[in-house]
Design a protein around this motif. Sequence first.
Motif, PDB file in Angstrom:
ATOM      1  N   VAL A  62       0.805   1.837   5.493  1.00 35.02           N
ATOM      2  CA  VAL A  62       0.979   0.887   4.431  1.00 35.02           C
ATOM      3  C   VAL A  62      -0.534   0.450   4.132  1.00 35.02           C
ATOM      4  CG1 VAL A  62       2.158  -1.244   3.405  1.00 35.02           C
ATOM      5  CG2 VAL A  62       3.351   0.379   5.095  1.00 35.02           C
ATOM      6  N   SER A  63      -0.667   0.366   2.864  1.00 38.07           N
ATOM      7  CA  SER A  63      -2.368   0.120   2.288  1.00 38.07           C
ATOM      8  C   SER A  63      -2.026  -0.928   0.965  1.00 38.07           C
ATOM      9  CB  SER A  63      -3.095   1.331   2.216  1.00 38.07           C
ATOM     10  OG  SER A  63      -4.219   1.011   1.434  1.00 38.07           O
ATOM     11  N   VAL A  64      -2.774  -1.758   1.040  1.00 38.70           N
ATOM     12  CA  VAL A  64      -2.591  -2.571  -0.344  1.00 38.70           C
ATOM     13  C   VAL A  64      -4.000  -3.044  -0.498  1.00 38.70           C
ATOM     14  CG1 VAL A  64      -0.287  -3.494   0.128  1.00 38.70           C
ATOM     15  CG2 VAL A  64      -2.150  -4.894   0.711  1.00 38.70           C
ATOM     16  N   GLU A  65      -4.398  -3.247  -1.878  1.00 35.77           N
ATOM     17  CA  GLU A  65      -5.616  -3.585  -2.275  1.00 35.77           C
ATOM     18  C   GLU A  65      -5.757  -5.188  -2.081  1.00 35.77           C
ATOM     19  OE1 GLU A  65      -6.852  -1.478  -5.802  1.00 35.77           O
ATOM     20  OE2 GLU A  65      -7.070   0.353  -4.750  1.00 35.77           O
ATOM     21  N   SER A  66      -7.057  -5.714  -2.114  1.00 30.83           N
ATOM     22  CA  SER A  66      -7.304  -7.133  -2.220  1.00 30.83           C
ATOM     23  C   SER A  66      -8.543  -7.538  -2.895  1.00 30.83           C
ATOM     24  CB  SER A  66      -7.174  -7.854  -0.985  1.00 30.83           C
ATOM     25  OG  SER A  66      -7.880  -9.172  -0.837  1.00 30.83           O
ATOM     26  N   GLU A  67      -8.800  -8.444  -3.845  1.00 28.54           N
ATOM     27  CA  GLU A  67      -9.972  -8.745  -4.372  1.00 28.54           C
ATOM     28  C   GLU A  67     -10.996  -9.256  -3.571  1.00 28.54           C
ATOM     29  OE1 GLU A  67      -9.490 -10.904  -8.006  1.00 28.54           O
ATOM     30  OE2 GLU A  67      -8.624  -9.334  -9.081  1.00 28.54           O
ATOM     31  N   GLY A  68     -10.478  -9.858  -2.465  1.00 27.01           N
ATOM     32  CA  GLY A  68     -11.248 -10.418  -1.158  1.00 27.01           C
ATOM     33  C   GLY A  68     -11.566 -11.774  -1.421  1.00 27.01           C
ATOM     34  N   VAL A  69     -10.766 -12.506  -2.198  1.00 26.39           N
ATOM     35  CA  VAL A  69     -11.098 -14.097  -2.593  1.00 26.39           C
ATOM     36  C   VAL A  69     -10.452 -14.796  -1.326  1.00 26.39           C
ATOM     37  CG1 VAL A  69     -10.511 -15.974  -4.143  1.00 26.39           C
ATOM     38  CG2 VAL A  69     -10.815 -13.584  -4.907  1.00 26.39           C
ATOM     39  N   GLU A  70     -11.532 -15.683  -0.867  1.00 29.23           N
ATOM     40  CA  GLU A  70     -11.101 -16.484   0.286  1.00 29.23           C
ATOM     41  C   GLU A  70      -9.668 -17.085   0.168  1.00 29.23           C
ATOM     42  OE1 GLU A  70     -12.963 -19.895   3.311  1.00 29.23           O
ATOM     43  OE2 GLU A  70     -14.073 -19.725   1.241  1.00 29.23           O
ATOM     44  N   GLU A  71      -8.867 -17.305   1.058  1.00 24.96           N
ATOM     45  CA  GLU A  71      -7.508 -17.831   0.916  1.00 24.96           C
ATOM     46  C   GLU A  71      -6.782 -17.054   0.456  1.00 24.96           C
ATOM     47  OE1 GLU A  71      -6.497 -19.584   3.190  1.00 24.96           O
ATOM     48  OE2 GLU A  71      -8.451 -19.980   4.056  1.00 24.96           O
ATOM     49  N   ALA A  75      -2.327 -14.347   0.927  1.00 22.41           N
ATOM     50  CA  ALA A  75      -1.469 -13.698  -0.028  1.00 22.41           C
ATOM     51  C   ALA A  75      -1.303 -12.194   0.139  1.00 22.41           C
ATOM     52  CB  ALA A  75      -1.495 -14.259  -1.440  1.00 22.41           C
ATOM     53  N   ASP A  76      -2.270 -11.519  -0.045  1.00 25.01           N
ATOM     54  CA  ASP A  76      -2.522 -10.102   0.035  1.00 25.01           C
ATOM     55  C   ASP A  76      -1.904  -9.706   1.285  1.00 25.01           C
ATOM     56  OD1 ASP A  76      -3.638 -10.154  -2.655  1.00 25.01           O
ATOM     57  OD2 ASP A  76      -5.880 -10.434  -1.698  1.00 25.01           O
ATOM     58  N   LEU A  77      -2.404 -10.164   2.188  1.00 26.67           N
ATOM     59  CA  LEU A  77      -1.988  -9.862   3.829  1.00 26.67           C
ATOM     60  C   LEU A  77      -0.337  -9.818   3.647  1.00 26.67           C
ATOM     61  CD1 LEU A  77      -2.126  -9.118   6.772  1.00 26.67           C
ATOM     62  CD2 LEU A  77      -2.927 -11.549   7.184  1.00 26.67           C
ATOM     63  N   SER A  78      -0.004 -11.006   3.236  1.00 22.71           N
ATOM     64  CA  SER A  78       1.437 -11.294   3.249  1.00 22.71           C
ATOM     65  C   SER A  78       2.374 -10.308   2.250  1.00 22.71           C
ATOM     66  CB  SER A  78       1.914 -12.644   2.692  1.00 22.71           C
ATOM     67  OG  SER A  78       3.354 -12.973   2.525  1.00 22.71           O
ATOM     68  N   ARG A  79       1.708  -9.865   1.390  1.00 22.73           N
ATOM     69  CA  ARG A  79       2.266  -8.646   0.400  1.00 22.73           C
ATOM     70  C   ARG A  79       2.310  -7.294   1.321  1.00 22.73           C
ATOM     71  NH1 ARG A  79      -0.632  -5.896  -3.537  1.00 22.73           N
ATOM     72  NH2 ARG A  79      -2.504  -7.409  -3.086  1.00 22.73           N
ATOM     73  N   ALA A  80       1.309  -7.103   2.021  1.00 22.20           N
ATOM     74  CA  ALA A  80       0.978  -5.818   2.790  1.00 22.20           C
ATOM     75  C   ALA A  80       2.334  -5.867   3.935  1.00 22.20           C
ATOM     76  CB  ALA A  80      -0.174  -5.615   3.477  1.00 22.20           C
ATOM     77  N   ILE A  81       2.260  -7.070   4.575  1.00 22.82           N
ATOM     78  CA  ILE A  81       3.084  -7.171   5.648  1.00 22.82           C
ATOM     79  C   ILE A  81       4.625  -7.027   5.252  1.00 22.82           C
ATOM     80  CG2 ILE A  81       4.253  -8.580   7.689  1.00 22.82           C
ATOM     81  CD1 ILE A  81       1.226  -9.326   8.105  1.00 22.82           C
ATOM     82  N   ALA A  82       4.990  -7.792   4.067  1.00 27.55           N
ATOM     83  CA  ALA A  82       6.319  -7.685   3.564  1.00 27.55           C
ATOM     84  C   ALA A  82       6.795  -6.096   3.016  1.00 27.55           C
ATOM     85  CB  ALA A  82       6.330  -8.555   2.369  1.00 27.55           C
ATOM     86  N   ARG A  83       5.721  -5.380   2.565  1.00 29.32           N
ATOM     87  CA  ARG A  83       6.178  -4.199   2.440  1.00 29.32           C
ATOM     88  C   ARG A  83       6.419  -3.267   3.447  1.00 29.32           C
ATOM     89  NH1 ARG A  83       1.535  -0.083  -0.527  1.00 29.32           N
ATOM     90  NH2 ARG A  83       2.456   1.792   0.130  1.00 29.32           N
ATOM     91  N   ALA A  84       5.748  -3.601   4.573  1.00 27.11           N
ATOM     92  CA  ALA A  84       5.820  -2.949   5.730  1.00 27.11           C
ATOM     93  C   ALA A  84       7.041  -3.225   6.175  1.00 27.11           C
ATOM     94  CB  ALA A  84       4.918  -2.973   6.932  1.00 27.11           C
ATOM     95  N   VAL A  85       7.502  -4.351   6.021  1.00 24.18           N
ATOM     96  CA  VAL A  85       9.267  -4.779   6.448  1.00 24.18           C
ATOM     97  C   VAL A  85       9.947  -3.943   5.684  1.00 24.18           C
ATOM     98  CG1 VAL A  85      10.793  -6.473   6.599  1.00 24.18           C
ATOM     99  CG2 VAL A  85       8.326  -6.942   7.360  1.00 24.18           C
ATOM    100  N   ARG A  86      10.012  -3.839   4.429  1.00 24.02           N
ATOM    101  CA  ARG A  86      10.724  -3.287   3.519  1.00 24.02           C
ATOM    102  C   ARG A  86      10.946  -1.688   3.710  1.00 24.02           C
ATOM    103  NH1 ARG A  86       7.921  -6.237  -0.429  1.00 24.02           N
ATOM    104  NH2 ARG A  86       6.970  -4.022  -1.209  1.00 24.02           N
ATOM    105  N   GLU A  87       9.708  -1.061   3.922  1.00 25.46           N
ATOM    106  CA  GLU A  87       9.574   0.204   4.170  1.00 25.46           C
ATOM    107  C   GLU A  87       9.893   0.868   5.219  1.00 25.46           C
ATOM    108  OE1 GLU A  87       6.007   1.676   2.243  1.00 25.46           O
ATOM    109  OE2 GLU A  87       6.481   0.991   0.253  1.00 25.46           O
ATOM    110  N   HIS A  88       9.382   0.127   6.457  1.00 23.81           N
ATOM    111  CA  HIS A  88       9.678   0.643   7.820  1.00 23.81           C
ATOM    112  C   HIS A  88      10.281  -0.116   8.634  1.00 23.81           C
ATOM    113  CE1 HIS A  88       6.560   3.957   6.750  1.00 23.81           C
ATOM    114  NE2 HIS A  88       5.841   2.734   6.055  1.00 23.81           N
ATOM    115  N   GLN A 108      -0.648 -15.571  11.955  1.00 25.11           N
ATOM    116  CA  GLN A 108       0.422 -16.094  12.430  1.00 25.11           C
ATOM    117  C   GLN A 108       1.307 -16.837  11.566  1.00 25.11           C
ATOM    118  OE1 GLN A 108      -1.487 -18.427  15.770  1.00 25.11           O
ATOM    119  NE2 GLN A 108      -1.591 -16.739  16.932  1.00 25.11           N
ATOM    120  N   ARG A 109       0.699 -17.700  10.666  1.00 28.46           N
ATOM    121  CA  ARG A 109       1.408 -18.215   9.460  1.00 28.46           C
ATOM    122  C   ARG A 109       2.252 -17.318   8.614  1.00 28.46           C
ATOM    123  NH1 ARG A 109      -2.798 -21.047   6.289  1.00 28.46           N
ATOM    124  NH2 ARG A 109      -2.423 -19.478   4.760  1.00 28.46           N
ATOM    125  N   VAL A 110       1.579 -16.381   8.370  1.00 30.73           N
ATOM    126  CA  VAL A 110       2.129 -15.058   7.611  1.00 30.73           C
ATOM    127  C   VAL A 110       3.314 -14.686   8.084  1.00 30.73           C
ATOM    128  CG1 VAL A 110       2.128 -12.907   6.412  1.00 30.73           C
ATOM    129  CG2 VAL A 110       0.355 -14.582   6.084  1.00 30.73           C
TER     130      VAL A 110
END
Length: 226
Positions: A62-71, A75-88, A108-110
Amino acid sequence: MNLGVLFSGGKDSAFACRQALEKEEVGCLITVLSGNPESYLFHTPNISLTGLQAEAAGLPLVSVESEGVEEAEVADLSRAIARAVREHGIEGVVTGAIHSVYQATRIQRVCHELGLWCFNPLWLRDQEEYLEDVVSSGFGFLISGVSAAPFDEAWLGRKVDRETAGELKAMARRYRMNPAGEGGEYETFVFDAPFFRKRIEVLRASKDYHGDHGIFRIEEARLVPK
């Protein structure tokens, strides 16, 4: 338990993945492709090759893109993990975090917000012992980036074996750096692992080194039989 492994292509995430595979089921690897070379949260050298590493391991990615803006990266990490939950259907997340409180607390927070378990199997391991463990466990990896003295251009692309590990430990004692690179002194790229079905052969690469900073940029690679 079905787990997703946060995967950067470096030795720490690969080693954590192996530990997860030994004890649980790994449903997928999860990669965030940061557009910021100085990302606060994510590994960036050769991150585009995680797809080839996932293929070598026979695991979905599962791969997602991020602009790399601090903090905003969180949200980008959360988006990637949520997609992994849905797809796998993953129930937990494995990380290669060792000493980075910045990284570990945000992951851990995500996971908490998404109702997932969070596992940090390498957390607070002795760094000399850990480096020896990675090398002796059959992992093949090279130095993909350096960002501190005394590393010079010659270190870029260098494979890490027992002899190299010994040099790193000696340097760590002399210069008070982290022997496993956890302080950001160096980054790695895994071209072989015990759970890889094939290994990665680097066909073409270049070095970009300025001052104490450098990248070993892999421009072409392929999978070959082990």
